[in-house]
Every structure is written in structure tokens, then in C-alpha cells.
Scaffold this motif. Structure first.
Motif, short mmCIF file in Angstrom:
data_model
loop_
_atom_site.label_atom_id
_atom_site.label_comp_id
_atom_site.label_asym_id
_atom_site.label_seq_id
_atom_site.Cartn_x
_atom_site.Cartn_y
_atom_site.Cartn_z
N VAL A 28 0.79 -1.23 0.00
CA VAL A 28 0.00 0.00 0.00
C VAL A 28 0.82 1.28 0.00
CG1 VAL A 28 -1.96 -1.15 1.09
CG2 VAL A 28 -0.36 0.13 2.50
N GLU A 29 2.09 1.22 0.41
CA GLU A 29 2.87 2.45 0.43
C GLU A 29 3.14 2.98 -0.98
OE1 GLU A 29 6.49 1.68 2.53
OE2 GLU A 29 7.19 0.23 1.07
N TRP A 30 2.84 2.19 -2.01
CA TRP A 30 3.02 2.60 -3.40
C TRP A 30 1.74 3.16 -4.00
CZ3 TRP A 30 7.86 2.92 -4.93
CH2 TRP A 30 8.81 2.18 -4.25
N MET A 31 0.68 3.23 -3.22
CA MET A 31 -0.63 3.65 -3.73
C MET A 31 -0.99 5.04 -3.20
SD MET A 31 -2.77 0.21 -2.98
CE MET A 31 -2.58 -1.23 -4.00
N SER A 32 -2.04 5.62 -3.81
CA SER A 32 -2.58 6.86 -3.26
C SER A 32 -3.16 6.56 -1.87
CB SER A 32 -3.69 7.40 -4.16
OG SER A 32 -4.83 6.56 -4.12
N PHE A 33 -3.40 7.61 -1.12
CA PHE A 33 -3.93 7.44 0.23
C PHE A 33 -5.23 6.63 0.23
CE2 PHE A 33 -6.64 8.77 3.75
CZ PHE A 33 -5.80 8.53 4.83
N ASN A 34 -6.18 7.04 -0.61
CA ASN A 34 -7.48 6.37 -0.62
C ASN A 34 -7.37 4.92 -1.06
OD1 ASN A 34 -9.01 8.60 0.27
ND2 ASN A 34 -9.04 9.46 -1.77
N CYS A 35 -6.62 4.67 -2.12
CA CYS A 35 -6.46 3.28 -2.60
C CYS A 35 -5.71 2.43 -1.58
CB CYS A 35 -5.76 3.26 -3.95
SG CYS A 35 -6.77 3.89 -5.29
N GLY A 36 -4.70 3.01 -0.95
CA GLY A 36 -3.96 2.28 0.08
C GLY A 36 -4.83 1.91 1.26
N ASN A 37 -5.67 2.83 1.69
CA ASN A 37 -6.59 2.53 2.79
C ASN A 37 -7.60 1.46 2.39
OD1 ASN A 37 -5.91 3.85 5.21
ND2 ASN A 37 -6.49 5.79 4.32
N ARG A 55 -16.94 -2.59 3.81
CA ARG A 55 -17.67 -1.33 3.63
C ARG A 55 -16.73 -0.13 3.72
NH1 ARG A 55 -22.59 -3.55 7.06
NH2 ARG A 55 -23.89 -4.26 5.35
N LYS A 56 -15.78 -0.19 4.63
CA LYS A 56 -14.79 0.89 4.72
C LYS A 56 -13.97 0.97 3.44
CE LYS A 56 -14.33 0.73 9.75
NZ LYS A 56 -13.45 0.38 10.87
N ALA A 57 -13.58 -0.19 2.91
CA ALA A 57 -12.82 -0.21 1.65
C ALA A 57 -13.63 0.41 0.53
CB ALA A 57 -12.43 -1.65 1.30
N ALA A 58 -14.90 0.07 0.45
CA ALA A 58 -15.77 0.64 -0.59
C ALA A 58 -15.88 2.15 -0.43
CB ALA A 58 -17.15 -0.02 -0.53
N TRP A 59 -15.92 2.63 0.80
CA TRP A 59 -16.00 4.07 1.06
C TRP A 59 -14.76 4.78 0.50
CZ3 TRP A 59 -13.37 7.89 3.66
CH2 TRP A 59 -14.08 9.07 3.91
N ASP A 66 -14.43 9.74 -6.77
CA ASP A 66 -14.91 11.12 -6.73
C ASP A 66 -13.76 12.11 -6.93
OD1 ASP A 66 -17.44 10.07 -6.25
OD2 ASP A 66 -17.41 10.56 -4.10
N ARG A 67 -12.63 11.84 -6.30
CA ARG A 67 -11.47 12.73 -6.42
C ARG A 67 -10.96 12.75 -7.86
NH1 ARG A 67 -6.03 12.71 -6.66
NH2 ARG A 67 -5.90 10.44 -6.68
#
Length: 76
Positions: A28-37, A55-59, A66-67
Motif C-alpha cells: 500500500v505504500e506505493w498507492m494513493s492514500f485512498n487506494c492504500g486505505n 464497507r470501509k474499503a468501498a468508502w 470522486d477525487r
């Protein structure tokens, strides 16, 4: 006691138990914040939070969509 705290902070079991042997943070350290989360929550869903983590992942995925959509509109 200090060893137990270190393990739960530095190498929590729900992030290090993947059958691949890969630790979640190494991906995940190679991903954007949202994708990493989102990946973090998917990664641990079977070991910790189940449906709630999915559900958190989908959020976070929707937030990234959206971004990116807003960024694309701002470019035009």
C-alpha cells in the motif's frame, strides 16, 4: 509487555498473516492514500473486521473515484 505492544504496532497479525507472506504496508505504500486505505481494509477483512472492513474499503474507493472525477473535470 513491551514486545507485545511493538508487535501490535509494527507488525499486527491481521496485516502479516496473508498466505503470500507479504506484509500489507509493502504493497500500500506505493498507492494513493485512498487506494492504500481501501487495500488495507480488504487485506484484513477476513482476519479482523469482515463486512465492516469491506464497507470501509468501498468508502475509500468511492472517495478516490470522486477525487479523480473532480480532477478530470477541473482539467477541462
Amino acid at each position: 509487555m513491551a514486545q507485545k505492544i511493538t508487535e501490535t504496532v509494527d507488525h499486527p497479525q491481521h496485516y502479516t498473516s496473508h498466505p503470500s507472506g507479504i506484509e500489507c504496508i509493502d504493497v500500500v505504500e506505493w498507492m494513493s492514500f485512498n487506494c492504500g486505505n481501501a487495500m488495507k481494509y480488504i487485506w484484513r477483512a477476513d482476519l479482523k473486521g469482515g463486512i465492516e472492513d469491506l464497507r470501509k474499503a468501498a468508502w475509500y474507493i468511492q472517495r478516490e473515484i470522486d477525487r479523480l472525477t473532480k480532477d478530470a473535470q477541473d482539467e477541462n
